[in-house]
Design an enzyme around this catalytic site. Structure first.
Site, PDB file in Angstrom:
ATOM      1  N   THR A 121       0.849  -1.193   0.000  1.00  0.00           N
ATOM      2  CA  THR A 121       0.000   0.000   0.000  1.00  0.00           C
ATOM      3  C   THR A 121       0.885   1.243   0.000  1.00  0.00           C
ATOM      4  OG1 THR A 121      -1.736  -1.178   1.141  1.00  0.00           O
ATOM      5  CG2 THR A 121      -1.814   1.220   1.257  1.00  0.00           C
ATOM      6  N   GLU A 150      -3.954  -4.668  -2.732  1.00  0.00           N
ATOM      7  CA  GLU A 150      -4.625  -5.827  -2.115  1.00  0.00           C
ATOM      8  C   GLU A 150      -5.690  -5.317  -1.152  1.00  0.00           C
ATOM      9  OE1 GLU A 150      -4.305  -6.310   1.245  1.00  0.00           O
ATOM     10  OE2 GLU A 150      -2.649  -4.941   1.673  1.00  0.00           O
ATOM     11  N   PHE A 151      -6.745  -6.128  -0.997  1.00  0.00           N
ATOM     12  CA  PHE A 151      -7.833  -5.729  -0.109  1.00  0.00           C
ATOM     13  C   PHE A 151      -8.074  -6.806   0.943  1.00  0.00           C
ATOM     14  CE2 PHE A 151      -8.655  -3.835  -4.310  1.00  0.00           C
ATOM     15  CZ  PHE A 151      -8.619  -2.503  -3.967  1.00  0.00           C
ATOM     16  N   LYS A 203      -6.912   2.165  -3.297  1.00  0.00           N
ATOM     17  CA  LYS A 203      -6.593   1.498  -2.031  1.00  0.00           C
ATOM     18  C   LYS A 203      -6.775   2.458  -0.839  1.00  0.00           C
ATOM     19  CE  LYS A 203      -5.252  -1.224   1.079  1.00  0.00           C
ATOM     20  NZ  LYS A 203      -4.344  -2.289   1.286  1.00  0.00           N
ATOM     21  N   LEU A 249     -20.526  -0.759  10.399  1.00  0.00           N
ATOM     22  CA  LEU A 249     -21.254   0.191  11.238  1.00  0.00           C
ATOM     23  C   LEU A 249     -21.324  -0.357  12.662  1.00  0.00           C
ATOM     24  CD1 LEU A 249     -24.219   1.424   8.975  1.00  0.00           C
ATOM     25  CD2 LEU A 249     -22.157   2.669   9.614  1.00  0.00           C
ATOM     26  N   ALA A 251     -20.348   0.074  16.221  1.00  0.00           N
ATOM     27  CA  ALA A 251     -19.773   1.057  17.149  1.00  0.00           C
ATOM     28  C   ALA A 251     -18.924   0.322  18.180  1.00  0.00           C
ATOM     29  CB  ALA A 251     -20.893   1.816  17.836  1.00  0.00           C
ATOM     30  N   GLY A 252     -17.911   0.977  18.682  1.00  0.00           N
ATOM     31  CA  GLY A 252     -17.053   0.334  19.669  1.00  0.00           C
ATOM     32  C   GLY A 252     -15.893   1.220  20.053  1.00  0.00           C
ATOM     33  N   CYS A 259      -3.321  -1.635   9.352  1.00  0.00           N
ATOM     34  CA  CYS A 259      -3.675  -0.954   8.099  1.00  0.00           C
ATOM     35  C   CYS A 259      -4.393   0.378   8.285  1.00  0.00           C
ATOM     36  CB  CYS A 259      -4.543  -1.871   7.242  1.00  0.00           C
ATOM     37  SG  CYS A 259      -3.636  -3.283   6.630  1.00  0.00           S
ATOM     38  N   LYS A 319      -8.574  -7.117  16.514  1.00  0.00           N
ATOM     39  CA  LYS A 319      -9.905  -7.596  16.122  1.00  0.00           C
ATOM     40  C   LYS A 319      -9.893  -9.106  16.322  1.00  0.00           C
ATOM     41  CE  LYS A 319      -9.213  -8.568  11.241  1.00  0.00           C
ATOM     42  NZ  LYS A 319      -9.718  -8.427   9.897  1.00  0.00           N
TER      43      LYS A 319
HETATM   44  C1  UDX Z   1      -8.387  -3.743   6.496  1.00  0.00           C
HETATM   45  C2  UDX Z   1      -9.295  -3.731   5.240  1.00  0.00           C
HETATM   46  O1  UDX Z   1     -10.581  -4.274   5.573  1.00  0.00           O
HETATM   47  C3  UDX Z   1      -8.646  -4.523   4.124  1.00  0.00           C
HETATM   48  O2  UDX Z   1      -9.458  -4.454   2.964  1.00  0.00           O
HETATM   49  C4  UDX Z   1      -7.270  -3.918   3.848  1.00  0.00           C
HETATM   50  O3  UDX Z   1      -6.608  -4.559   2.808  1.00  0.00           O
HETATM   51  C5  UDX Z   1      -6.436  -3.942   5.106  1.00  0.00           C
HETATM   52  O4  UDX Z   1      -7.114  -3.239   6.149  1.00  0.00           O
HETATM   53  P1  UDX Z   1      -7.860  -5.418   8.508  1.00  0.00           P
HETATM   54  O5  UDX Z   1      -6.820  -4.458   8.968  1.00  0.00           O
HETATM   55  O6  UDX Z   1      -7.550  -6.871   8.517  1.00  0.00           O
HETATM   56  O7  UDX Z   1      -8.307  -5.070   6.995  1.00  0.00           O
HETATM   57  O8  UDX Z   1      -9.114  -5.182   9.453  1.00  0.00           O
HETATM   58  P2  UDX Z   1     -10.684  -4.908   9.313  1.00  0.00           P
HETATM   59  O9  UDX Z   1     -11.431  -6.168   9.438  1.00  0.00           O
HETATM   60  O10 UDX Z   1     -11.003  -4.060   8.153  1.00  0.00           O
HETATM   61  O11 UDX Z   1     -10.909  -4.056  10.658  1.00  0.00           O
HETATM   62  C6  UDX Z   1     -10.136  -2.886  10.920  1.00  0.00           C
HETATM   63  C7  UDX Z   1     -10.461  -2.321  12.280  1.00  0.00           C
HETATM   64  O12 UDX Z   1     -11.743  -1.715  12.300  1.00  0.00           O
HETATM   65  C8  UDX Z   1     -10.450  -3.338  13.427  1.00  0.00           C
HETATM   66  O13 UDX Z   1      -9.797  -2.780  14.545  1.00  0.00           O
HETATM   67  C9  UDX Z   1     -11.922  -3.556  13.707  1.00  0.00           C
HETATM   68  O14 UDX Z   1     -12.162  -3.938  15.044  1.00  0.00           O
HETATM   69  C10 UDX Z   1     -12.491  -2.169  13.417  1.00  0.00           C
HETATM   70  N1  UDX Z   1     -13.921  -2.171  13.049  1.00  0.00           N
HETATM   71  C11 UDX Z   1     -14.332  -2.809  11.909  1.00  0.00           C
HETATM   72  C12 UDX Z   1     -14.821  -1.485  13.833  1.00  0.00           C
HETATM   73  O15 UDX Z   1     -14.482  -0.895  14.866  1.00  0.00           O
HETATM   74  N2  UDX Z   1     -16.146  -1.473  13.450  1.00  0.00           N
HETATM   75  C13 UDX Z   1     -16.579  -2.079  12.320  1.00  0.00           C
HETATM   76  O16 UDX Z   1     -17.786  -1.987  12.040  1.00  0.00           O
HETATM   77  C14 UDX Z   1     -15.645  -2.780  11.535  1.00  0.00           C
END
Ligand code: UDX
Length: 432
Positions: A121, A150-151, A203, A249, A251-252, A259, A319
């Site tokens: 990225t 990448e996603f 990205k 969506l 909340a937390g 990333c 997470k």
């Molecule tokens: C993310 C992107 O989803 C992915 O496409 C990219 O390539 C890399 O970054 P990742 O870092 O694995 O992936 O985590 P993701 O599942 O997206 O969650 C990111 C953070 O957001 C986590 O800390 C998660 O707890 C938080 N989150 C996610 C929330 O607080 N609320 C949500 O509704 C969703």
């Protein structure tokens, strides 16, 4: 096809294994000899569901190999992917020294036409710099640069790669585009081909939009707390609009991980550099930080003094379904509670093996189960929404605690059920 991946970290290794799985002949390169030795022994240095099997099977099938030699790697692949780290600078911009180094190193190894693909990225316009650098060090080299973001999400990276929502690559050359289409032919997914700069922007724009959704619902959660409404119902109500959608969506305590925090800071930095400050994203960052501040304020408000309080924390990873503690809000929460004198006992299904690498690791007690962590605690904090935390015997947990205070930082549990079990339950944005 013969493919090479330079950088066998999280993205490189998973991408390499998945390319091999669909039949390509893949060579993964890394300058960390220890990592390559580990991989050659058949061990996987990271936890990612399904990855170990994929690597083992494809090594056995002769489609996946590892080396420390860039020369061998570049020789092997018609397409050479760069998947090296892009760490942040202190000001939030991206430190591109590893990308630059790879560009310099591969340049003299290019003996025939190569497509050099940036998978890391990076900020927009990095592809141009990569091309300039290769050209400078190997003026006669025949190559094209492509951007292929990448996603993949940690915890479901293999599935995300094998069945992607979309494949995006940016190329300014028909020859390179034709080869890239062949690389992705075995994957069934919509394909978007753009110019290089647009692919790089996609990205950053995608991750920033997802972070924006999270901060949006977190801002709503603050309004819910002030007005005695329930953010879970609000999220459900707005998420039913197909233009909005319910995902992201939740909340937390806000977003963390390797990333989002980095990419949002990087997008802000490059926008500033381009002379178009992205103030909306600065607000996204502020809301994200405020969530943790408010949560700790709430704990302090209820426990009065945090010093000497025994607090159980469920969850340390950024997470669920990962062992990754990088930029984990749960870890930051623990650090801040410890700084105020609280005595923390933590449990995490996968993240405890790595907590010893952090300074905070020696200042907390690690429990053998969620129930064990809660024993004798004066408060229970849920910091990561591991599904198994919803399936414990809550009555027994409550009985084992000194005081039944519960702070659910991820809205994992149902408030009414927890209150029925005798907890003084506090979630995020669920009224006071
Ligand atoms: C993310 C992107 O989803 C992915 O496409 C990219 O390539 C890399 O970054 P990742 O870092 O694995 O992936 O985590 P993701 O599942 O997206 O969650 C990111 C953070 O957001 C986590 O800390 C998660 O707890 C938080 N989150 C996610 C929330 O607080 N609320 C949500 O509704 C969703």
């Amino acid at each position: 096809m013969k493919l090479t991946i330079i950088g066998s970290g999280y993205v490189g290794l998973t991408t390499g294994a998945c390319f091999a799985e669909v039949g390509h002949d893949v060579m993964c390169v890394d300058n960390d000899a220890k990592k390559i030795e580990t991989l050659l022994r058949g061990e996987i240095p990271i936890y990612e569901p399904g990855l170990a099997d994929l690597v083992t099977q494809n090594v056995a099938a002769g489609r996946l190999s590892f080396t420390t030699s860039t020369e061998k790697g570049v020789d092997h692949g018609d397409v050479v992917f760069i998947a090296v780290p892009t760490p942040p600078n202190p000001d939030g911009s991206v430190d591109l020294k590893f990308i630059e180094k790879v560009a310099r190193e591969i340049a003299p190894c290019i003996k025939s036409y190569k497509v050099v693909v940036d998978k890391s990225t990076v900020p927009v316009k990095t592809g141009e710099k990569v091309a300039e650098t290769i050209q400078r060090y190997a003026p006669d080299a025949e190559f094209d640069v492509v951007s292929n973001p990448e996603f993949l999400r940690e915890g479901s990276a293999v599935a995300d790669l094998m069945k992607p929502d979309r494949i995006v690559f940016g190329s300014n050359s028909d020859r390179a585009s034709a080869l890239m289409k062949k690389v992705y032919e075995p994957f069934v997914a919509p394909l978007l081909v753009t110019d290089i700069n647009s692919a790089e922007l996609i990205k950053h724009a995608a991750n920033s939009f997802l972070a924006l959704k999270i901060s949006y619902i977190n801002a709503i959660s603050q309004i819910c707390e002030a007005s005695n409404a329930d953010v879970e119902l609000v999220a459900e109500g707005i998420g039913m609009d197909s233009r909005i959608g319910r995902s992201f969506l939740n909340a937390g305590l806000g977003y963390g991980g390797s990333c989002f925090p980095k990419d949002i800071a990087a997008f802000i930095a490059i926008s500033d550099q381009l002379g178009v400050p992205f103030d909306l994203l600065k607000e996204v960052q502020k809301i994200n930080r405020r969530q943790l501040d408010r949560f700790i304020d709430r704990i302090r408000e209820k426990l009065w003094v945090l010093g000497e309080k025994k607090i159980a924390v469920w969850g340390l990873t950024f997470k669920p379904n990962t062992d990754d503690l990088r930029c984990s809000v749960a870890v930051e929460l623990v650090e801040r509670l410890v700084a105020e004198g609280a005595e923390i006992t933590a449990y995490d299904p996968k993240g405890m093996g790595r907590i010893g690498d952090l300074a905070i690791g020696s200042k907390i007690r690690l429990a053998s189960s969620p129930e064990d962590a809660a024993k004798g605690a004066e408060a229970l904090v849920i910091a990561t929404e591991w599904p198994e935390f919803a399936h414990v015997d809550f009555r027994a947990v409550r009985d084992s605690m000194l005081a039944p205070m519960m702070f659910d930082g991820r809205n994992l549990l149902d408030p009414d059920t927890m209150r029925k079990h005798g907890f003084d339950y506090h979630g995020i944005g669920r009224g006071i």
